[in-house]
Design a protein around this motif. Structure first.
Motif, PDB file in Angstrom:
ATOM      1  N   HIS A  38      -8.061   7.895  -5.377  1.00 48.33           N
ATOM      2  CA  HIS A  38      -8.504   6.524  -5.625  1.00 48.33           C
ATOM      3  C   HIS A  38      -8.883   5.789  -4.353  1.00 48.33           C
ATOM      4  CE1 HIS A  38      -6.150   6.380  -9.686  1.00 48.33           C
ATOM      5  NE2 HIS A  38      -7.258   7.076  -9.743  1.00 48.33           N
ATOM      6  N   ALA A  39      -8.230   6.117  -3.240  1.00 50.11           N
ATOM      7  CA  ALA A  39      -8.499   5.435  -1.978  1.00 50.11           C
ATOM      8  C   ALA A  39      -8.128   6.350  -0.826  1.00 50.11           C
ATOM      9  CB  ALA A  39      -7.730   4.124  -1.881  1.00 50.11           C
ATOM     10  N   ILE A  40      -8.951   6.354   0.206  1.00 47.86           N
ATOM     11  CA  ILE A  40      -8.707   7.136   1.410  1.00 47.86           C
ATOM     12  C   ILE A  40      -8.118   6.212   2.464  1.00 47.86           C
ATOM     13  CG2 ILE A  40      -9.793   8.446   3.281  1.00 47.86           C
ATOM     14  CD1 ILE A  40     -11.986   9.227   1.239  1.00 47.86           C
ATOM     15  N   GLN A  41      -6.957   6.559   2.976  1.00 50.92           N
ATOM     16  CA  GLN A  41      -6.355   5.744   4.033  1.00 50.92           C
ATOM     17  C   GLN A  41      -7.047   6.041   5.357  1.00 50.92           C
ATOM     18  OE1 GLN A  41      -2.079   6.062   5.885  1.00 50.92           O
ATOM     19  NE2 GLN A  41      -2.009   4.553   4.215  1.00 50.92           N
ATOM     20  N   MET A  42      -7.447   4.969   6.052  1.00 45.46           N
ATOM     21  CA  MET A  42      -8.009   5.107   7.389  1.00 45.46           C
ATOM     22  C   MET A  42      -7.121   4.380   8.376  1.00 45.46           C
ATOM     23  SD  MET A  42     -11.802   4.514   8.922  1.00 45.46           S
ATOM     24  CE  MET A  42     -12.082   4.857  10.678  1.00 45.46           C
ATOM     25  N   GLN A  43      -6.661   5.110   9.372  1.00 46.98           N
ATOM     26  CA  GLN A  43      -5.822   4.561  10.428  1.00 46.98           C
ATOM     27  C   GLN A  43      -6.673   4.471  11.698  1.00 46.98           C
ATOM     28  OE1 GLN A  43      -2.500   7.252  10.799  1.00 46.98           O
ATOM     29  NE2 GLN A  43      -2.084   7.260   8.584  1.00 46.98           N
ATOM     30  N   PHE A  60       0.830  -1.184   0.000  1.00 44.87           N
ATOM     31  CA  PHE A  60       0.000   0.000   0.000  1.00 44.87           C
ATOM     32  C   PHE A  60       0.872   1.243   0.000  1.00 44.87           C
ATOM     33  CE2 PHE A  60      -2.209  -3.488   1.875  1.00 44.87           C
ATOM     34  CZ  PHE A  60      -3.494  -3.393   1.388  1.00 44.87           C
ATOM     35  N   ASN A  61       0.660   2.090  -0.983  1.00 43.31           N
ATOM     36  CA  ASN A  61       1.343   3.376  -1.043  1.00 43.31           C
ATOM     37  C   ASN A  61       0.425   4.310  -1.818  1.00 43.31           C
ATOM     38  OD1 ASN A  61       2.995   5.554  -1.158  1.00 43.31           O
ATOM     39  ND2 ASN A  61       4.762   4.470  -2.005  1.00 43.31           N
ATOM     40  N   LEU A  62      -0.525   4.905  -1.099  1.00 42.78           N
ATOM     41  CA  LEU A  62      -1.570   5.671  -1.773  1.00 42.78           C
ATOM     42  C   LEU A  62      -1.030   6.937  -2.409  1.00 42.78           C
ATOM     43  CD1 LEU A  62      -4.373   5.287   0.899  1.00 42.78           C
ATOM     44  CD2 LEU A  62      -3.881   3.848  -1.064  1.00 42.78           C
ATOM     45  N   GLY A  63      -0.190   7.677  -1.659  1.00 40.45           N
ATOM     46  CA  GLY A  63       0.411   8.891  -2.182  1.00 40.45           C
ATOM     47  C   GLY A  63      -0.621   9.896  -2.637  1.00 40.45           C
ATOM     48  N   LYS A  64      -0.218  10.830  -3.453  1.00 40.91           N
ATOM     49  CA  LYS A  64      -1.131  11.836  -3.977  1.00 40.91           C
ATOM     50  C   LYS A  64      -1.850  11.258  -5.178  1.00 40.91           C
ATOM     51  CE  LYS A  64      -1.445  16.685  -5.251  1.00 40.91           C
ATOM     52  NZ  LYS A  64      -0.747  17.969  -5.410  1.00 40.91           N
ATOM     53  N   ALA A  65      -3.160  11.255  -5.103  1.00 41.97           N
ATOM     54  CA  ALA A  65      -3.948  10.596  -6.148  1.00 41.97           C
ATOM     55  C   ALA A  65      -3.900  11.367  -7.453  1.00 41.97           C
ATOM     56  CB  ALA A  65      -5.407  10.488  -5.685  1.00 41.97           C
ATOM     57  N   SER A 122       1.551  17.224   1.682  1.00 44.42           N
ATOM     58  CA  SER A 122       1.452  16.857   3.096  1.00 44.42           C
ATOM     59  C   SER A 122       0.035  17.104   3.595  1.00 44.42           C
ATOM     60  CB  SER A 122       2.448  17.661   3.935  1.00 44.42           C
ATOM     61  OG  SER A 122       2.094  19.038   3.938  1.00 44.42           O
ATOM     62  N   TYR A 123      -0.328  16.393   4.653  1.00 43.99           N
ATOM     63  CA  TYR A 123      -1.661  16.532   5.221  1.00 43.99           C
ATOM     64  C   TYR A 123      -1.664  17.515   6.390  1.00 43.99           C
ATOM     65  CZ  TYR A 123      -3.582  12.549   2.631  1.00 43.99           C
ATOM     66  OH  TYR A 123      -4.034  11.699   1.638  1.00 43.99           O
ATOM     67  N   VAL A 124      -2.788  18.200   6.551  1.00 42.53           N
ATOM     68  CA  VAL A 124      -3.015  19.060   7.701  1.00 42.53           C
ATOM     69  C   VAL A 124      -4.342  18.636   8.334  1.00 42.53           C
ATOM     70  CG1 VAL A 124      -4.208  20.845   6.325  1.00 42.53           C
ATOM     71  CG2 VAL A 124      -3.155  21.455   8.514  1.00 42.53           C
ATOM     72  N   LEU A 125      -4.406  18.677   9.647  1.00 42.42           N
ATOM     73  CA  LEU A 125      -5.634  18.295  10.333  1.00 42.42           C
ATOM     74  C   LEU A 125      -6.721  19.315  10.022  1.00 42.42           C
ATOM     75  CD1 LEU A 125      -7.188  16.528  12.341  1.00 42.42           C
ATOM     76  CD2 LEU A 125      -6.249  17.945  14.191  1.00 42.42           C
ATOM     77  N   LEU A 126      -7.799  18.831   9.431  1.00 41.64           N
ATOM     78  CA  LEU A 126      -8.921  19.710   9.102  1.00 41.64           C
ATOM     79  C   LEU A 126      -9.853  19.847  10.302  1.00 41.64           C
ATOM     80  CD1 LEU A 126     -10.527  21.369   6.988  1.00 41.64           C
ATOM     81  CD2 LEU A 126     -11.724  19.237   6.410  1.00 41.64           C
ATOM     82  N   ALA A 153       3.590  10.724  11.671  1.00 38.58           N
ATOM     83  CA  ALA A 153       4.095  11.899  12.380  1.00 38.58           C
ATOM     84  C   ALA A 153       5.337  12.461  11.694  1.00 38.58           C
ATOM     85  CB  ALA A 153       4.404  11.544  13.835  1.00 38.58           C
ATOM     86  N   ALA A 154       6.164  11.574  11.137  1.00 41.12           N
ATOM     87  CA  ALA A 154       7.412  12.007  10.501  1.00 41.12           C
ATOM     88  C   ALA A 154       7.181  12.644   9.144  1.00 41.12           C
ATOM     89  CB  ALA A 154       8.363  10.822  10.363  1.00 41.12           C
ATOM     90  N   THR A 155       6.166  12.194   8.405  1.00 38.25           N
ATOM     91  CA  THR A 155       6.002  12.633   7.018  1.00 38.25           C
ATOM     92  C   THR A 155       4.748  13.444   6.759  1.00 38.25           C
ATOM     93  OG1 THR A 155       4.789  10.637   6.354  1.00 38.25           O
ATOM     94  CG2 THR A 155       7.208  10.541   6.262  1.00 38.25           C
ATOM     95  N   LYS A 156       3.694  13.248   7.568  1.00 38.56           N
ATOM     96  CA  LYS A 156       2.370  13.848   7.331  1.00 38.56           C
ATOM     97  C   LYS A 156       1.866  13.515   5.922  1.00 38.56           C
ATOM     98  CE  LYS A 156       1.489  15.856  11.273  1.00 38.56           C
ATOM     99  NZ  LYS A 156       2.592  15.308  12.050  1.00 38.56           N
ATOM    100  N   ARG A 157       2.145  12.292   5.479  1.00 34.61           N
ATOM    101  CA  ARG A 157       1.692  11.803   4.178  1.00 34.61           C
ATOM    102  C   ARG A 157       1.067  10.423   4.363  1.00 34.61           C
ATOM    103  NH1 ARG A 157       4.255  14.741  -0.169  1.00 34.61           N
ATOM    104  NH2 ARG A 157       5.627  16.343   0.724  1.00 34.61           N
ATOM    105  N   ASP A 158       0.374   9.930   3.314  1.00 37.11           N
ATOM    106  CA  ASP A 158      -0.135   8.568   3.391  1.00 37.11           C
ATOM    107  C   ASP A 158       1.008   7.634   3.764  1.00 37.11           C
ATOM    108  OD1 ASP A 158      -1.965   9.719   0.795  1.00 37.11           O
ATOM    109  OD2 ASP A 158      -3.018   8.617   2.352  1.00 37.11           O
ATOM    110  N   VAL A 159       0.755   6.746   4.707  1.00 32.36           N
ATOM    111  CA  VAL A 159       1.800   5.830   5.170  1.00 32.36           C
ATOM    112  C   VAL A 159       1.840   4.621   4.249  1.00 32.36           C
ATOM    113  CG1 VAL A 159       2.602   4.399   7.079  1.00 32.36           C
ATOM    114  CG2 VAL A 159       1.490   6.609   7.543  1.00 32.36           C
ATOM    115  N   SER A 160       2.959   4.422   3.595  1.00 29.88           N
ATOM    116  CA  SER A 160       3.114   3.224   2.770  1.00 29.88           C
ATOM    117  C   SER A 160       3.420   2.038   3.687  1.00 29.88           C
ATOM    118  CB  SER A 160       4.234   3.407   1.742  1.00 29.88           C
ATOM    119  OG  SER A 160       5.476   3.594   2.379  1.00 29.88           O
TER     120      SER A 160
END
Length: 381
Positions: A185-190, A5-10, A82-86, A224-231
């Motif tokens: 294409h896919a939303i990562q849910m943690q 899994f490596n969603l990245g920027k769609a 990078s993601y920011v908390l909405l 926490a280190a990347t603020k990106r989808d976690v591969s």
């Protein structure tokens, strides 16, 4: 089975996402009223919030859930990837206990990393609106997990789902819809048992689920280190966060892991976070934090909803969880930690005195670091 899994920027493919959403609606046979719910525009308040965060409605999103705190976070992607908390949404109801879901009917809300696709959106839900989180994933199936149809939905009723209010799910559903329309294409849910901070790791350190939670903590650190989808890869019945298979290698959730590659810079960041967390956990334990396990009657809800929601599933079960005291296998870890802490305090006094008596310095320098002794006792956090 290839599990990577490596969603990245769609990529921006609105036609694909909209077609998938249309197919989901057609299959569900949604009514005009339900279709109207699913197509409601984002509120002016949500649009204003996104503007303050510097994100667009069409940008990709990511979801993080925390059971103990009863919180669901929605993150949106900025232009730099990078993601920011909405927004953090209080969860109206979740059921079961802390820990992963393992079989149909156990009322457990799953824990792990999941992938939500456009086809999982349900505008025809009996729970106002809903979408499937993707349980069971390859990791769950490797452990023989059964069940399905675990949703984020409205109506504040849970039998293993993340249950929100109708107004909340309307917002979250619209945010997901716009992200898919923008090409995601896919939303990562943690999904986590709790916020993976030092206090919780120290307090629940002897919970039987802790080996699994330590594994999820790796994923949390990568985010926490990347603020990106976690591969991540799933192999040998483990999550391998930040990992990618070497070219030509195949992955199977139940088979031994092949040769994997990692981003060296990211791994350095993660190692730094882990080191700081380990030291903080050691400090908290040294100060006397006793290990416990939380036992719920049947899940919980965010305190903001207390006595405010007229209809909620199993209201009789909405009582504070019980903290069951745990001990280390020999019953001596807590006492040993307190002795180490006392020794540390004595050493600090001696070190202070040594500053005025230089001749004592060589003796003190030969003593091992008290924090290193504490870290050794606490274990691998």
């Amino acid at each position: 089975m290839n599990v990577l899994f490596n969603l990245g920027k769609a990529p921006r493919r609105p036609a694909f996402a909209l077609a998938a959403l249309s197919l989901a609606a057609a299959v569900s046979g949604c009514s005009d009223t339900q279709t109207s719910r699913a197509s409601e525009p984002l509120s002016h308040q949500m649009l204003a919030l996104m503007e303050t965060k510097g994100v667009a409605p069409s940008s990709p999103m990511l979801i993080r859930g925390f059971k103990k705190e009863s919180e669901l976070e929605v993150w949106k992607m900025r232009s730099d990837g990078s993601y920011v908390l909405l927004k953090t949404f209080p969860i109206c109801r979740w059921s079961g206990q802390l820990g992963p879901k393992r079989h149909e009917g156990d009322r457990q809300v799953p824990e792990g990393f999941y992938s939500i696709t456009p086809a999982m959106m349900n505008p025809n839900s009996h729970y106002y609106l809903s979408f499937n989180v993707g349980y069971p994933n390859a990791y769950d199936r490797a452990f023989g997990a059964t069940g399905g149809s675990v949703m984020v939905h409205g109506i504040c009723s849970s039998a293993g789902c993340f249950s929100m209010t109708d107004a909340q799910i309307a917002d979250i559903y619209a945010l997901a819809r716009e992200s898919f329309a923008g090409g995601q294409h896919a939303i990562q849910m943690q999904s986590y048992p709790f916020h993976m901070d030092a206090r919780n790791l120290a307090k629940y350190r002897l919970d039987p689920n802790m080996p699994f939670w330590k594994e999820l903590k790796k994923g949390d650190d990568h985010f926490a280190a990347t603020k990106r989808d976690v591969s991540y890869a799933i192999c040998n019945r483990h999550y391998m966060f930040g990992a990618q298979a070497q070219p030509g290698a195949s992955l199977d959730a139940s088979a031994p892991c092949p040769s994997l590659k990692y981003d060296v810079q990211v791994e350095k960041q993660v190692a730094s976070l882990e080191g700081a967390e380990k030291a903080e956990v050691a400090e908290i334990v040294a100060k006397g934090e006793h290990p416990v396990r939380l036992v719920y009657k049947d899940g919980a809800q965010n305190p903001v909803f207390a006595n405010q929601i007229a209809e909620v599933s199993r209201p009789d079960a909405l009582v504070p969880p019980v903290e069951v005291a745990l001990d280390d296998p020999h019953g001596r870890l807590g006492a040993k930690m307190r002795r180490v802490a006392a020794g540390r305090n004595m050493l600090l006094v001696a070190e202070a005195q040594a500053k005025t008596k230089p001749q004592a310095a060589p003796v003190l320098a030969a003593s091992p670091s008290p924090m290193s002794r504490i870290s050794a006792l606490v274990g691998n956090f």
